[in-house]
Design a protein around this motif. Structure first.
Motif, PDB file in Angstrom:
ATOM      1  N   MET A 187      29.293  -2.649  -4.996  1.00  0.00           N
ATOM      2  CA  MET A 187      29.922  -3.311  -6.143  1.00  0.00           C
ATOM      3  C   MET A 187      31.442  -3.342  -6.006  1.00  0.00           C
ATOM      4  O   MET A 187      32.090  -4.320  -6.391  1.00  0.00           O
ATOM      5  CB  MET A 187      29.516  -2.587  -7.429  1.00  0.00           C
ATOM      6  CG  MET A 187      30.093  -3.245  -8.668  1.00  0.00           C
ATOM      7  SD  MET A 187      29.426  -2.532 -10.180  1.00  0.00           S
ATOM      8  CE  MET A 187      30.534  -3.288 -11.378  1.00  0.00           C
ATOM      9  N   ALA A 188      32.025  -2.273  -5.465  1.00  0.00           N
ATOM     10  CA  ALA A 188      33.488  -2.201  -5.353  1.00  0.00           C
ATOM     11  C   ALA A 188      34.012  -2.910  -4.109  1.00  0.00           C
ATOM     12  O   ALA A 188      35.212  -3.198  -4.037  1.00  0.00           O
ATOM     13  CB  ALA A 188      33.923  -0.735  -5.321  1.00  0.00           C
ATOM     14  N   LEU A 189      33.137  -3.195  -3.139  1.00  0.00           N
ATOM     15  CA  LEU A 189      33.589  -3.682  -1.842  1.00  0.00           C
ATOM     16  C   LEU A 189      34.401  -4.982  -1.899  1.00  0.00           C
ATOM     17  O   LEU A 189      35.430  -5.084  -1.210  1.00  0.00           O
ATOM     18  CB  LEU A 189      32.387  -3.853  -0.908  1.00  0.00           C
ATOM     19  CG  LEU A 189      32.704  -4.068   0.573  1.00  0.00           C
ATOM     20  CD1 LEU A 189      33.530  -2.909   1.109  1.00  0.00           C
ATOM     21  CD2 LEU A 189      31.416  -4.213   1.380  1.00  0.00           C
ATOM     22  N   PRO A 190      34.001  -6.000  -2.682  1.00  0.00           N
ATOM     23  CA  PRO A 190      34.816  -7.222  -2.710  1.00  0.00           C
ATOM     24  C   PRO A 190      36.256  -6.957  -3.151  1.00  0.00           C
ATOM     25  O   PRO A 190      37.203  -7.467  -2.536  1.00  0.00           O
ATOM     26  CB  PRO A 190      34.074  -8.116  -3.714  1.00  0.00           C
ATOM     27  CG  PRO A 190      32.665  -7.646  -3.658  1.00  0.00           C
ATOM     28  CD  PRO A 190      32.755  -6.164  -3.464  1.00  0.00           C
ATOM     29  N   TYR A 191      36.438  -6.163  -4.213  1.00  0.00           N
ATOM     30  CA  TYR A 191      37.802  -5.883  -4.677  1.00  0.00           C
ATOM     31  C   TYR A 191      38.538  -4.997  -3.685  1.00  0.00           C
ATOM     32  O   TYR A 191      39.735  -5.191  -3.433  1.00  0.00           O
ATOM     33  CB  TYR A 191      37.759  -5.211  -6.050  1.00  0.00           C
ATOM     34  CG  TYR A 191      39.138  -4.936  -6.592  1.00  0.00           C
ATOM     35  CD1 TYR A 191      39.898  -5.955  -7.158  1.00  0.00           C
ATOM     36  CD2 TYR A 191      39.699  -3.665  -6.519  1.00  0.00           C
ATOM     37  CE1 TYR A 191      41.171  -5.718  -7.630  1.00  0.00           C
ATOM     38  CE2 TYR A 191      40.982  -3.418  -6.994  1.00  0.00           C
ATOM     39  CZ  TYR A 191      41.710  -4.450  -7.549  1.00  0.00           C
ATOM     40  OH  TYR A 191      42.979  -4.212  -8.014  1.00  0.00           O
ATOM     41  N   LEU A 192      37.847  -4.028  -3.097  1.00  0.00           N
ATOM     42  CA  LEU A 192      38.492  -3.153  -2.113  1.00  0.00           C
ATOM     43  C   LEU A 192      38.970  -3.967  -0.912  1.00  0.00           C
ATOM     44  O   LEU A 192      40.092  -3.777  -0.420  1.00  0.00           O
ATOM     45  CB  LEU A 192      37.508  -2.081  -1.664  1.00  0.00           C
ATOM     46  CG  LEU A 192      38.014  -1.098  -0.593  1.00  0.00           C
ATOM     47  CD1 LEU A 192      39.177  -0.282  -1.129  1.00  0.00           C
ATOM     48  CD2 LEU A 192      36.883  -0.175  -0.136  1.00  0.00           C
ATOM     49  N   THR A 193      38.126  -4.889  -0.446  1.00  0.00           N
ATOM     50  CA  THR A 193      38.512  -5.737   0.686  1.00  0.00           C
ATOM     51  C   THR A 193      39.719  -6.592   0.339  1.00  0.00           C
ATOM     52  O   THR A 193      40.664  -6.720   1.129  1.00  0.00           O
ATOM     53  CB  THR A 193      37.326  -6.641   1.095  1.00  0.00           C
ATOM     54  OG1 THR A 193      36.199  -5.818   1.414  1.00  0.00           O
ATOM     55  CG2 THR A 193      37.686  -7.498   2.293  1.00  0.00           C
ATOM     56  N   ALA A 194      39.685  -7.184  -0.875  1.00  0.00           N
ATOM     57  CA  ALA A 194      40.805  -8.027  -1.294  1.00  0.00           C
ATOM     58  C   ALA A 194      42.102  -7.233  -1.408  1.00  0.00           C
ATOM     59  O   ALA A 194      43.185  -7.737  -1.102  1.00  0.00           O
ATOM     60  CB  ALA A 194      40.474  -8.701  -2.625  1.00  0.00           C
ATOM     61  N   SER A 195      42.003  -5.987  -1.845  1.00  0.00           N
ATOM     62  CA  SER A 195      43.214  -5.183  -2.023  1.00  0.00           C
ATOM     63  C   SER A 195      43.874  -4.828  -0.696  1.00  0.00           C
ATOM     64  O   SER A 195      45.067  -4.514  -0.655  1.00  0.00           O
ATOM     65  CB  SER A 195      42.881  -3.902  -2.798  1.00  0.00           C
ATOM     66  OG  SER A 195      42.068  -3.037  -2.018  1.00  0.00           O
ATOM     67  N   TRP A 196      43.101  -4.871   0.393  1.00  0.00           N
ATOM     68  CA  TRP A 196      43.655  -4.554   1.716  1.00  0.00           C
ATOM     69  C   TRP A 196      43.921  -5.807   2.541  1.00  0.00           C
ATOM     70  O   TRP A 196      44.277  -5.720   3.720  1.00  0.00           O
ATOM     71  CB  TRP A 196      42.703  -3.622   2.467  1.00  0.00           C
ATOM     72  CG  TRP A 196      42.807  -2.209   1.964  1.00  0.00           C
ATOM     73  CD1 TRP A 196      42.323  -1.736   0.782  1.00  0.00           C
ATOM     74  CD2 TRP A 196      43.458  -1.110   2.608  1.00  0.00           C
ATOM     75  NE1 TRP A 196      42.623  -0.416   0.638  1.00  0.00           N
ATOM     76  CE2 TRP A 196      43.325   0.012   1.754  1.00  0.00           C
ATOM     77  CE3 TRP A 196      44.129  -0.949   3.812  1.00  0.00           C
ATOM     78  CZ2 TRP A 196      43.845   1.260   2.073  1.00  0.00           C
ATOM     79  CZ3 TRP A 196      44.645   0.297   4.131  1.00  0.00           C
ATOM     80  CH2 TRP A 196      44.506   1.385   3.263  1.00  0.00           C
ATOM     81  N   TRP A 197      43.716  -6.986   1.929  1.00  0.00           N
ATOM     82  CA  TRP A 197      43.927  -8.250   2.628  1.00  0.00           C
ATOM     83  C   TRP A 197      45.080  -8.981   1.948  1.00  0.00           C
ATOM     84  O   TRP A 197      44.896  -9.602   0.904  1.00  0.00           O
ATOM     85  CB  TRP A 197      42.654  -9.088   2.564  1.00  0.00           C
ATOM     86  CG  TRP A 197      42.652 -10.270   3.478  1.00  0.00           C
ATOM     87  CD1 TRP A 197      43.595 -10.614   4.409  1.00  0.00           C
ATOM     88  CD2 TRP A 197      41.650 -11.289   3.552  1.00  0.00           C
ATOM     89  NE1 TRP A 197      43.246 -11.760   5.058  1.00  0.00           N
ATOM     90  CE2 TRP A 197      42.041 -12.209   4.549  1.00  0.00           C
ATOM     91  CE3 TRP A 197      40.446 -11.503   2.880  1.00  0.00           C
ATOM     92  CZ2 TRP A 197      41.290 -13.328   4.880  1.00  0.00           C
ATOM     93  CZ3 TRP A 197      39.695 -12.612   3.209  1.00  0.00           C
ATOM     94  CH2 TRP A 197      40.114 -13.507   4.186  1.00  0.00           C
ATOM     95  N   PRO A 198      46.282  -8.949   2.498  1.00  0.00           N
ATOM     96  CA  PRO A 198      47.468  -9.517   1.832  1.00  0.00           C
ATOM     97  C   PRO A 198      47.327 -10.988   1.472  1.00  0.00           C
ATOM     98  O   PRO A 198      47.944 -11.436   0.506  1.00  0.00           O
ATOM     99  CB  PRO A 198      48.585  -9.308   2.881  1.00  0.00           C
ATOM    100  CG  PRO A 198      48.109  -8.184   3.733  1.00  0.00           C
ATOM    101  CD  PRO A 198      46.618  -8.314   3.788  1.00  0.00           C
ATOM    102  N   ALA A 199      46.525 -11.747   2.223  1.00  0.00           N
ATOM    103  CA  ALA A 199      46.398 -13.177   1.943  1.00  0.00           C
ATOM    104  C   ALA A 199      45.842 -13.439   0.552  1.00  0.00           C
ATOM    105  O   ALA A 199      46.164 -14.455  -0.076  1.00  0.00           O
ATOM    106  CB  ALA A 199      45.498 -13.835   2.991  1.00  0.00           C
ATOM    107  N   ILE A 200      45.007 -12.512   0.043  1.00  0.00           N
ATOM    108  CA  ILE A 200      44.444 -12.681  -1.301  1.00  0.00           C
ATOM    109  C   ILE A 200      45.552 -12.649  -2.344  1.00  0.00           C
ATOM    110  O   ILE A 200      45.619 -13.492  -3.244  1.00  0.00           O
ATOM    111  CB  ILE A 200      43.403 -11.589  -1.600  1.00  0.00           C
ATOM    112  CG1 ILE A 200      42.246 -11.670  -0.601  1.00  0.00           C
ATOM    113  CG2 ILE A 200      42.899 -11.706  -3.029  1.00  0.00           C
ATOM    114  CD1 ILE A 200      41.396 -12.898  -0.744  1.00  0.00           C
TER     115      ILE A 200
END
Length: 418
Positions: A187-200
């Protein structure tokens, strides 16, 4: 020996632990698509935009949110396992089988909605030390947002989750908790990935006046969630319980507004509001948690003549099977959003109902809105521990368990094979 009319065990071998972990991860990711989770995720989008150029803040917030979600799932899973070990017949989503928990969530989402709408600010109603703590610790806010997202999303069972949760209940404690933890990570993975991906972050609009408009607008999905919770409570405590909670929420809103005033008016109006809230809690508050009598004899007609939904019971199912009729059981709950969607789409489809009538299928609805050990045991016999579950029984055959998100073609194909 198996009792007459009772179905044989569900077909198929149990899934492996690794398959359960992968299913939990995928199911957790799909939980983000549940409508009740949208307002919480919108708050995270607002936080993203607020710190658009602060990569370190993004990453710390992503980790804190993930920690909040995963630890909350572990806590819920541990509580569920502990209560079951103590002899309670419970399953996934058990917390929303309690009117008190439903009412508490309605209060929480009402306060969040009022705050987003600008009716009050925490700094005006909380002691200065608490208010400054809340303001100075956005990482703690991210953690609490993860807890909130889990509280409102966990009762749902997304695709891939059903078999994983069913297996987890029968596993040793550490392995079971690993499944629950993987569910939270998904459940947390999409937000966690976005938080470590500057392009988001770079893709979001720059901070500006739009953020205040967006924030106030997000109050309305919060209030929509409150409406849903009130409906759930109405299924448990009746119209008197729902009305009582609504009265309490109105006076609570008056109280938090009064606490944000200045001068003598604050003391007078806040005092009167608090007195009114306490009096209502005493006068009508018990209606909120008082379960209404169930109506086991209710029959819900469909649009096809001669076809109707009847309340499920083990005895009724056994009787119908003994008569040679196939039985379709809808394991459902008022607080399950996926259940309500399926009920109003696939299970209301004219072609599906026509096939059921042609095959002389009996329709039974097992309502799990409130705690029911018989429903929990029936789910366990299918290798499941949450709703929705859809099963077709026929004498001499293993039960056929359908997908959590029902499709018309899937149901029709299964009916044709009877």
């Amino acid at each position: 020996a198996r009792a007459a009319g009772a179905p044989p065990p569900a077909s198929g071998s149990p899934i492996s632990l690794w398959a359960a972990l992968i299913g939990a991860l995928l199911g957790g990711m799909i939980l983000n698509l549940m409508p009740c989770v949208f307002p919480v995720l919108a708050i995270k989008v607002l936080a993203f935009a607020k710190h658009a150029d602060d990569r370190a803040a993004h990453r710390s917030h992503g980790l804190a949110y993930t920690a909040g979600v995963v630890l909350s799932f572990l806590a819920l899973g541990g509580l569920l396992l502990g209560l079951r070990a103590a002899g309670e017949q419970l399953g996934w989503g058990f917390q929303l089988q309690s009117p008190g928990v439903v009412a508490a969530l309605a209060v929480l989402f009402t306060l969040i909605g009022l705050n987003l709408a600008g009716l009050f600010e925490f700094g005006n109603v909380l002691p200065s030390r608490l208010a400054s703590l809340q303001a100075k610790n956005p990482t703690a806010d991210a953690f609490l947002t993860g807890v909130l997202a889990t509280a409102i999303a966990s009762p749902c069972t997304a695709p891939f989750m059903g078999a994983s949760l069913g297996l987890a209940i029968a596993l040793p404690a550490l392995q079971a908790l690993a499944v629950f933890g993987m569910l939270g990570l998904g459940m947390a993975l999409p937000y966690l990935t976005a938080s470590w991906w500057p392009a988001i972050a770079r893709a979001l609009p720059r901070p500006g006046a739009w953020m205040d408009t967006f924030r106030r607008g997000m109050a309305f999905p919060m209030f929509g969630t409150v409406v849903w919770l009130l409906w759930v409570l109405g299924q448990q405590s009746g119209i008197d319980g729902a009305a009582a909670l609504l009265m309490l929420l109105v006076v609570l809103a008056l109280l938090v507004w009064a606490l944000g005033l200045r001068g003598k008016s604050r003391a007078v109006l806040a005092g009167l509001s608090l007195a009114g809230l306490l009096w209502l809690s005493w006068a009508v508050g018990p209606n909120v948690t008082r379960l209404q009598d169930a109506s086991p004899g209710a029959v819900v007609a469909t649009t096809v003549e001669g076809l109707s939904w009847q309340p499920w019971s083990p005895e009724r199912q056994a009787t119908l099977l003994a008569e040679g009729r196939p039985v379709f059981v809808d394991f459902t709950a008022a607080w399950c959003v996926t259940c309500q969607y399926n009920k109003r789409t696939t299970l209301a489809n004219a072609d599906v109902l026509g096939d059921m009538a042609t095959k002389n299928v009996a329709l039974l609805r097992a309502d799990w809105t409130r705690r029911d050990p018989a429903v929990t045991a029936a789910l366990a016999s299918l290798g499941r521990n949450g709703v929705p579950v859809y099963a077709i029984y026929k004498n001499g055959q293993a039960p056929q368990v359908l997908s959590e998100v029902l499709g018309v073609d899937e149901v029709r194909a299964t009916l044709q094979s009877l």
